[in-house]
Design a protein around this motif. Structure first.
Motif, short mmCIF file in Angstrom:
data_model
loop_
_atom_site.label_atom_id
_atom_site.label_comp_id
_atom_site.label_asym_id
_atom_site.label_seq_id
_atom_site.Cartn_x
_atom_site.Cartn_y
_atom_site.Cartn_z
N PHE A 1 0.84 -1.20 0.00
CA PHE A 1 0.00 0.00 0.00
C PHE A 1 0.88 1.25 0.00
CE2 PHE A 1 -2.13 3.49 2.04
CZ PHE A 1 -3.42 3.44 1.58
N SER B 1 -12.17 18.24 3.37
CA SER B 1 -12.06 16.90 3.95
C SER B 1 -11.49 16.95 5.36
CB SER B 1 -11.25 15.96 3.05
OG SER B 1 -10.00 16.51 2.78
N PHE C 1 -12.60 14.74 8.43
CA PHE C 1 -11.62 13.93 9.15
C PHE C 1 -11.75 14.12 10.66
CE2 PHE C 1 -7.33 13.74 11.03
CZ PHE C 1 -7.09 12.40 10.86
N ARG D 1 -13.11 11.05 13.11
CA ARG D 1 -12.07 10.39 13.88
C ARG D 1 -12.69 9.60 15.01
NH1 ARG D 1 -7.51 13.88 16.56
NH2 ARG D 1 -9.44 14.69 17.39
N PHE E 1 -0.39 5.36 11.25
CA PHE E 1 -0.61 4.91 9.88
C PHE E 1 -2.10 4.88 9.56
CE2 PHE E 1 -0.79 1.67 6.45
CZ PHE E 1 0.11 2.27 5.58
N SER F 1 -4.44 6.74 11.03
CA SER F 1 -4.88 8.14 10.93
C SER F 1 -4.50 8.70 9.57
CB SER F 1 -4.22 9.00 12.01
OG SER F 1 -4.58 8.54 13.27
N PHE F 2 -3.30 8.33 9.12
CA PHE F 2 -2.82 8.79 7.82
C PHE F 2 -3.73 8.29 6.70
CE2 PHE F 2 -0.20 7.30 4.21
CZ PHE F 2 0.17 8.53 3.70
N ILE F 3 -4.14 7.01 6.77
CA ILE F 3 -5.02 6.47 5.74
C ILE F 3 -6.34 7.21 5.73
CG2 ILE F 3 -6.47 4.44 5.24
CD1 ILE F 3 -4.04 2.73 5.71
N MET F 4 -6.84 7.55 6.94
CA MET F 4 -8.10 8.31 6.97
C MET F 4 -7.91 9.69 6.37
SD MET F 4 -9.97 7.31 10.49
CE MET F 4 -11.22 8.53 10.27
N ALA F 5 -6.73 10.25 6.58
CA ALA F 5 -6.49 11.61 6.08
C ALA F 5 -6.40 11.65 4.56
CB ALA F 5 -5.22 12.18 6.70
#
Lengths: 327, 280
Positions: A19, A289, A293, A297, B110, B112-116
């Motif tokens: 990925f 976004s 976010f 969260r 990681f 959190s990064f994917i969500m961002a």
């Protein structure tokens, strides 16, 4: 408890590696490259060489922001999105209220859902050209229906009237997306605890009261999700405005994505300006976004953080007081 | 009594609105299919007819006589969409597995990064992407449309949410004791458990790849490599300006397979859309 598994930690990295590599190559690098090109003189078909604009690094950005076509395309994009989103969310909410109210006993809900969602699955390019054929002038199916029903005496030329053209694009977007929004909202309502609705019914709340005081407040997060994802999608509207009326008449249905495409890939090959325009849109989308976010969260996580901070604060306060009492 | 009457009126209104919307969903496609069988002259005289005519084969002949090649576009789209779906599904599961099963230092950041990065649109990065692909001479190469699917952040997010409650650590521990390797456990134990999630996500990935116009339009310049949406966009060109019947036919040929597949899978698709909303 997790400590003893730490020997497996390296597998976490290994499983996330493909990925990460694909992201670096196909997303991060193009973003950086697009940004860089925005500061250069890269233009012309097949150009790979470019020079940085030393005198005025922000020249492309200034040009784009001052470009009347870009300004117009931005206004069109926002305008057409609003004209599609407001009726879309309105109708979706109405249908949601009807479909989730058990007192209505509607038959064929499943069939209606399938039919309302259907336009969303069809290739947008096909939808755009189909609608272009439907609004044919002087004799297209839409004009045929309007005249038979006596709504107009003369055929409407959708391709010439700017307001009608914009309205048509908004309508097509609305037509493709309201079913999707409705299904999302229905699933949101089904996620609300049924006891709340039951107690409202016992308390004698009317349907309208139930809807405004119970359903809507409980759907807040999902409504925000819908709003932001629709906005981000709307800011990139491409297939339908590009193929329905080719951005015309007189740029009335030109969107920023069509503008960027035309700048970079048809005729002028102004990669640098198209990059600058892309980055401007990118910043706007990032802002939109970011809102999503921070609301999406993990809520538990946010609460946990709050709790830890509170505990820390209390601990410090306690220590301070202890010191004071010692003095 | 009054209340009963009120709900009856409401019910009538609901059905009228729903039936109207249902017709609105079907009518464009119905007109399209009927007009695909009518001649241009017939369409010009009466744009709407309830009954099909007899010009179907003629329209097909005119359509295929020009640059429109639906069979070719179909095969190209099939290759790209299948490839992209396989990549997205397999590697998203792999990433989600890495996030759920292993406890490593950057696991939370990681995620959190994917969500961002979930919302970063491919269109915005297209100029840089095109320049990169052009430099390595890979335009007109399907791999450039397939491989980016390996990094599908929103699918990783979805798979993780599904995997958290459904994959138990005990099974994995038991497999490890039996001497199974980590990749074996992932392929043989985790993937089968994920089947329901894979099915819905695969449908959506396939459809969005199939319907994508922007990226292929930028990258593919060779007529033989055109995908279905690019093929469709040719119908908007001047060569078909006066051939109404065959334009409808071209559209019908591209839409019918989608509608048939949709009606077969509609149950899964609708529940998949609903699931996507709940994650919010």
């Amino acid at each position: 408890m997790k400590r003893k598994h730490s020997g497996y930690a390296k597998w976490g990295y290994i499983f996330c590696l493909p990925f990460t590599i694909a992201f670096l190559i196909f997303t991060l690098y193009p973003i950086i490259f697009t940004t860089v090109i925005g500061f250069t003189d890269c233009k012309g078909l097949g150009t790979v060489k470019f020079h940085f604009l030393v005198d005025d690094p922000f020249l492309n950005f200034k040009n784009i922001l001052a470009n009347p076509s870009f300004q117009k395309s931005f206004r069109n994009t926002i305008g057409m999105w609003i004209c599609n989103f407001i009726p879309q969310i309105g109708l979706a909410l109405l249908l949601t209220a009807w479909f989730t109210d058990n007192r209505n006993h509607i038959k064929g809900k499943g069939l209606f859902k399938v039919l309302f969602y259907m336009p969303n699955i069809i290739t947008a390019a096909t939808v755009a050209i189909l609608f272009n054929a439907l609004i044919g002038y002087p004799m297209g199916p839409v004009n045929d229906i309007l005249m038979t029903l006596g709504i107009t005496d003369q055929p409407i030329n959708f391709q010439v009237n700017k307001a009608v053209a914009r309205g048509s694009v908004s309508f097509i977007q609305f037509w493709t997306w309201y079913g999707y929004t409705m299904i999302i909202l229905i699933s949101g309502v089904l996620g609300i605890s049924p006891e709340i609705f039951e107690s409202a019914e016992v308390d004698g709340a009317s349907r309208i009261q139930t809807f405004f005081y119970i359903t809507i407040p409980n759907l807040k997060t999902i409504l925000l999700f819908t709003l932001v994802t629709s906005l981000i999608g709307g800011l990139q509207m491409f297939d339908i405005p590009k193929l329905f009326l080719l951005g015309g008449p007189d740029n009335a249905t030109l969107t920023t994505s069509v503008f960027i495409y035309n700048q970079a890939f048809s005729g002028s090959y102004l990669y640098n300006r198209a990059s600058a325009a892309s980055m401007i849109m990118f910043i706007i989308i990032c802002a939109a976004s970011a809102v999503l976010f921070f609301t999406m969260r993990d809520k538990d996580e946010a609460e946990l953080e709050k709790l830890t901070k509170q505990q820390e604060r209390e601990y410090r306060k306690m220590q301070k007081e202890r010191r004071k009492s010692h003095e | 009594m009054n209340n009963k009457r009120g709900s009856l009126i409401l019910k009538v209104i609901i059905y009228v609105v729903c039936v109207f919307l249902a017709i609105l969903s079907i009518a464009p496609f119905y007109i399209m299919i009927i007009n695909a069988t009518r001649s241009t002259v017939q369409i010009q005289q009466h744009a709407i007819s309830l009954l099909p005519s007899t010009y179907m084969m003629k329209n097909i002949a005119i359509l295929l006589g020009k640059s429109f090649n639906p069979a070719n576009g179909f095969v190209n789209s099939l290759i790209i969409s299948t490839g992209a779906t396989l990549c997205a599904v397999y590697f998203s599961n792999m990433t989600a597995y890495g996030l759920v099963v292993y406890n490593w230092r950057f696991r939370r950041p990681f995620f959190s990064f994917i969500m961002a990065i979930m919302m970063i649109p491919a269109q915005i990065t297209m100029i840089g992407f095109y320049q990169m692909v052009y430099r390595i001479h890979m335009t007109n190469n399907f791999l450039m449309l397939i491989l980016p699917a390996i990094a599908s952040p929103s699918m990783v997010f979805f798979m993780r949410q599904y995997m958290l409650p459904s994959l138990s650590m005990e099974i994995i521990q038991a497999a490890r004791i039996d001497g199974a390797g980590e990749f074996y456990i992932f392929n043989r134990i985790a993937m089968p458990i994920m089947k329901p999630a894979i099915a819905t996500q695969a449908i959506f990935c396939f459809v969005s790849s199939w319907n994508n116009l922007f990226t292929p339009l930028v990258l593919l310049t060779d007529q033989k490599k055109y995908t279905m949406p690019i093929m469709v966009s040719l119908l908007r060109g001047d060569i078909y300006k006066t051939e109404y019947g065959s334009v409808y036919m071209g559209l019908a040929l591209t839409v019918l397979p989608l509608i048939v597949v949709y009606l077969i899978l509609s149950r899964y698709i609708i529940s998949g859309v609903a699931l996507g909303g709940v994650k919010g």
